[in-house]
Scaffold this active site. Structure first.
Site, PDB file in Angstrom:
ATOM      1  N   ASP A 471       0.834  -1.202   0.000  1.00  0.00           N
ATOM      2  CA  ASP A 471       0.000   0.000   0.000  1.00  0.00           C
ATOM      3  C   ASP A 471       0.874   1.259   0.000  1.00  0.00           C
ATOM      4  O   ASP A 471       2.083   1.185   0.280  1.00  0.00           O
ATOM      5  CB  ASP A 471      -0.894  -0.031   1.257  1.00  0.00           C
ATOM      6  CG  ASP A 471      -2.199   0.726   1.073  1.00  0.00           C
ATOM      7  OD1 ASP A 471      -2.297   1.535   0.132  1.00  0.00           O
ATOM      8  OD2 ASP A 471      -3.124   0.518   1.884  1.00  0.00           O
ATOM      9  N   ASP A 540     -10.455   2.048  -3.557  1.00  0.00           N
ATOM     10  CA  ASP A 540     -10.994   1.812  -2.209  1.00  0.00           C
ATOM     11  C   ASP A 540     -12.508   1.809  -2.247  1.00  0.00           C
ATOM     12  O   ASP A 540     -13.153   1.425  -1.278  1.00  0.00           O
ATOM     13  CB  ASP A 540     -10.533   2.919  -1.254  1.00  0.00           C
ATOM     14  CG  ASP A 540      -9.291   2.510  -0.497  1.00  0.00           C
ATOM     15  OD1 ASP A 540      -8.825   1.378  -0.680  1.00  0.00           O
ATOM     16  OD2 ASP A 540      -8.773   3.342   0.275  1.00  0.00           O
TER      17      ASP A 540
HETATM   18  C1  DGJ Z   1      -5.856   1.904   1.855  1.00  0.00           C
HETATM   19  C2  DGJ Z   1      -6.185   0.679   1.065  1.00  0.00           C
HETATM   20  O1  DGJ Z   1      -6.602   1.029  -0.209  1.00  0.00           O
HETATM   21  C3  DGJ Z   1      -7.232  -0.120   1.826  1.00  0.00           C
HETATM   22  O2  DGJ Z   1      -7.640  -1.224   1.057  1.00  0.00           O
HETATM   23  C4  DGJ Z   1      -6.632  -0.555   3.123  1.00  0.00           C
HETATM   24  O3  DGJ Z   1      -5.580  -1.430   2.893  1.00  0.00           O
HETATM   25  C5  DGJ Z   1      -6.183   0.662   3.896  1.00  0.00           C
HETATM   26  N1  DGJ Z   1      -5.319   1.499   3.120  1.00  0.00           N
HETATM   27  C6  DGJ Z   1      -5.473   0.258   5.146  1.00  0.00           C
HETATM   28  O4  DGJ Z   1      -4.960   1.327   5.815  1.00  0.00           O
END
Ligand code: DGJ
Length: 730
Positions: A471, A540
């Site tokens: 991430d 997301d």
């Molecule tokens: C952003 C990601 O896109 C989410 O899927 C998740 O992993 C969060 N970060 C966790 O902090």
């Protein structure tokens, strides 16, 4: 594309017509169906004479080698530079040690080398005064009809020079009208289609976001020729993408002769690059394709190339999964995780991924304000350790994956205290936070080693960790590097090169680990990252309705096999839409299927549907991963979204159809026309993911030409109705 009308204008405006050289140099760069024609004008300038459908005898272009240019330009230069008569957007702009800016490149030599499906042409250009030497490298992927170009810029002089612009490539098109399709967006709203008819002057699409370079714009485009819109199945379309995971710049300049010059490269923003004498700068790849059959064929070309060459592990099928994020967020214990693993196994999913929240001892990661940088297991949450959870998953027949965000640090962490100099910063200024975190300076080799170590150490937490979710949750804004000292202009370029260095080393050690490229969702979606990553976290936003738009547009450039698509609870934290579980599954099943909720919150009926959807997905997903996409209806244009994936032998297909707006029943069901099938074959059509079918023809055998030309009309009448059909030739 119309035959180059600029020729007439050029010839008419010749300043001096030089005698034609004894040997005309035409350099065709070809694939099975397309052709880029480069030619050396009599004065030695390399021009682009054609990019489009393949012309059998490229030597015909010798007739276009007429002279040395015009009063106001050198014609369509293959790699335009600041200098000579050229006054447009430069691919290359150099400032020399004496302060002068004039670079004029002339043809020196070229080579052609065939290696199976890839034919590589290298054209060397040189400035005889400054001794700058530029190699234009073209890899022509024959079967996929994709050209991939990059440039190698050598400072052949004796003094250092500054590269102010250093594009990967330049592409000239010639038409009466150009419609540009590009992609914009933001967090949870990535890859929204945007478009416009280009007018004279320059349209620029740029990112200055450093890490999350694609959160707003994507380094990709489609240009439709001689039309005022993007059409799916007709018309000439050029689609392209830059393989770079940092600041980028695409420019589209229409000149007075109506030619369009496309430049794609690293953004020059704050990135003047000093090149020492004898040093070479290699630009990232710029890949592009031509379709005479609309956006559909352009996408299929890019997808085929991506699967075969552009994506790490592109030929493989990645597992379905349950991710802990939306089901547990930061609040879990070993017990929570084991329960989710049990549920995932019971539903037939194939992997469990432990997301954020598992680490941080002195600064436990119980929210987004602490712990990043301290990659040790939080034993208050998981006293038995990751090994225990991973073994439990493996024991249930599931693979195991885990989340890291290695480029970042929370101020509340041991790392921030130990190595404040590793944080991106400028002297004397407050280090600004975003999501309570700072960015680590990947231009620094010591930081690269540290980031490599995070991945490497995490892999040691349990034997056989199968998957890493990488991430990256903030952009770079107030950039600066304590490591680079006075060479701050190198920061943005060396940050990206730093990530690539780390990934190269990791891939040497972990060739089989599936690695997802996540960046607050789709903040880093580009063909540079995909050389190392197997898939992307598309957004997301797991709301299925919004996903229809995001996935449709993503799929114009990137294939479905990289598109992680998860079923989540409704309403969730992103939108208030309450979409039926079936609609959520039907959307998620058109990419790499996953789930991101607490399975125990599903009702018995929902569980049964989930089991059915997962089971059938595993039967046809090879089509989603490897098939050719045909888009039947765009959510951007009407009240339906529909697409299908067809096997290479055209014997099998899966069709997804969705209704995005309530339909008046009196009007009747919408007719979709399938595509890509063999008209001469007969297909058994079976509806999936339901108890009862919503199309009269389901369960029956139909002729391919009927399905493609007569069409089919599933009764999708209510908002969020959806239907999935599987086709198999008898
Ligand atoms: C952003 C990601 O896109 C989410 O899927 C998740 O992993 C969060 N970060 C966790 O902090």
């Amino acid at each position: 594309m119309k035959t180059l009308h600029w020729i007439a204008a050029t010839v008419a405006a010749l300043v001096t017509v030089l005698p034609a050289s004894a040997r005309k140099t035409v350099i065709p760069v070809e694939t099975d169906h397309t052709q880029l024609i480069l030619a050396v004008q009599d004065n030695g300038v390399l021009q682009t004479l054609h990019f489009g459908a393949k012309i059998a005898d490229p030597s015909a272009f010798e007739a276009f080698i007429t002279g040395r240019g015009t009063d106001n330009g050198e014609g369509p230069m293959a790699y335009p530079t600041t200098g000579g008569r050229y006054i447009g957007e430069p691919a290359l702009h150099v400032r020399y040690a004496d302060g002068y800016h004039n670079t004029q490149l002339f043809y020196k030599s070229h080579t052609v080398h065939a290696n199976g499906n890839i034919v590589t042409t290298v054209v060397t250009l040189q400035d005889k005064v400054t001794l700058m030497e530029v190699k234009l490298v073209f890899d022509a992927y024959q079967k996929e009809d994709v050209l991939c170009t990059h440039t190698e810029i050598l400072n052949g002089g004796k003094q250092p020079v500054e590269l102010l612009n250093y594009a990967s490539g330049s592409l000239y098109l010639d038409a009466d009208q150009y419609f540009l399709t590009h992609f914009h967006g933001g967090w949870a709203d990535e890859m929204q289609m945007d478009g416009e008819v280009l007018t004279h002057d320059t349209k620029v699409i740029e990112s200055r976001r450093g890490t999350q370079a694609t959160q707003c714009n994507n380094p990709s485009f489609l240009v439709s020729l001689d039309t005022d819109r993007l059409q799916e199945n007709v018309g000439e379309v050029v689609a392209g993408a830059l393989a770079w995971s940092g600041n980028f710049r695409l420019s589209f300049e229409m000149d007075e002769a109506n030619r369009l010059n496309i430049l794609a490269g690293i953004s020059p923003f704050a990135s003047t690059y000093e090149l020492a004498a004898g040093q070479t700068f290699v630009t990232p790849d710029f890949l592009y394709t031509f379709s005479g059959r609309g956006a559909g064929q352009a996408s299929r070309n890019l997808h085929a190339w991506a699967r075969n060459y552009g994506i790490y592990g592109g030929g493989q099928i990645n597992p379905t999964l349950l991710n802990s994020w939306e089901g547990a967020y930061f609040t879990f214990t070993t017990e929570t995780l084991l329960r989710m693993i049990d549920d995932a196994a019971a539903m037939g999913l194939e992997m469990f991924v432990l997301d954020d929240g598992w680490f941080g001892k002195d600064y436990p990661r119980n929210g987004d304000d602490a712990g990043l940088g301290d990659w040790e297991v939080n034993t208050a949450k998981i006293p038995e350790g990751i090994d225990y959870v991973a073994s439990y998953a493996h024991g249930k027949g599931l693979k195991f994956g885990i989340w890291i965000e290695p480029e970042m640090v929370n101020p509340q962490s041991n790392l921030a205290h130990a190595h404040p100099e590793w944080v991106v910063q400028s002297p004397g200024r407050e280090m600004l936070q975003s999501r309570n975190q700072w960015v680590l300076d990947l231009s620094n080799p010591a930081v690269q080693d540290f980031v490599y170590g995070i991945f490497d150490n995490t892999m040691q937490l349990a034997p056989n960790i199968d998957y890493i979710k990488w991430d990256c949750n903030r952009v770079i804004s107030d950039f600066g590097s304590t490591y680079l000292g006075e060479e701050q202009d190198r920061f943005y370029v060396e940050y990206v090169q730093g990530i690539y260095n780390v990934m190269r080393r990791l891939r040497a050690k972990y060739p089989d680990t599936i690695v997802q490229c996540c960046s607050s969702g789709g903040g880093r979606v580009d063909y540079g990252a995909l050389k190392y990553f197997n898939e992307i976290w598309t957004s997301d936003n797991t709301d299925a309705f919004t996903r229809a738009y995001i996935q449709y547009a993503t799929n114009l450039i990137y294939p479905a096999c990289i598109m992680a698509s998860h079923v989540s609870a409704v309403p969730n934290h992103q939108t208030g839409n309450v979409t039926p579980l079936k609609f959520r599954f039907d959307i998620a099943c058109s990419g790499r299927l996953g789930m991101e909720l607490q399975p125990r919150n599903l009702t018995e009926g929902e569980r049964a549907l989930a089991d059915r959807c997962i089971r059938s997905y595993k039967e046809y997903r090879d089509l989603v991963f490897m098939g050719d996409v045909y888009r039947l209806a765009s959510p951007y244009e009407g009240d339906y979204y529909a697409l299908m994936y067809v096997s290479q032998d055209r014997r099998r297909a899966v069709v997804f159809t969705y209704c995005t707006k309530y339909q008046n029943r009196a009007v009747g069901a919408h007719v979709f026309r399938m595509d890509g099938l063999d008209p001469a074959r007969r297909y058994k059509v079976t509806e999936l993911n339901v108890n009862r079918s919503c199309w009269w023809g389901s369960g029956q055998v139909h002729a391919g030409d009927f399905l493609m030309n007569g069409g089919f009309n599933p009764s999708l009448l209510k908002t969020f109705d959806s239907a999935v059909f599987y086709l198999e030739a008898d």
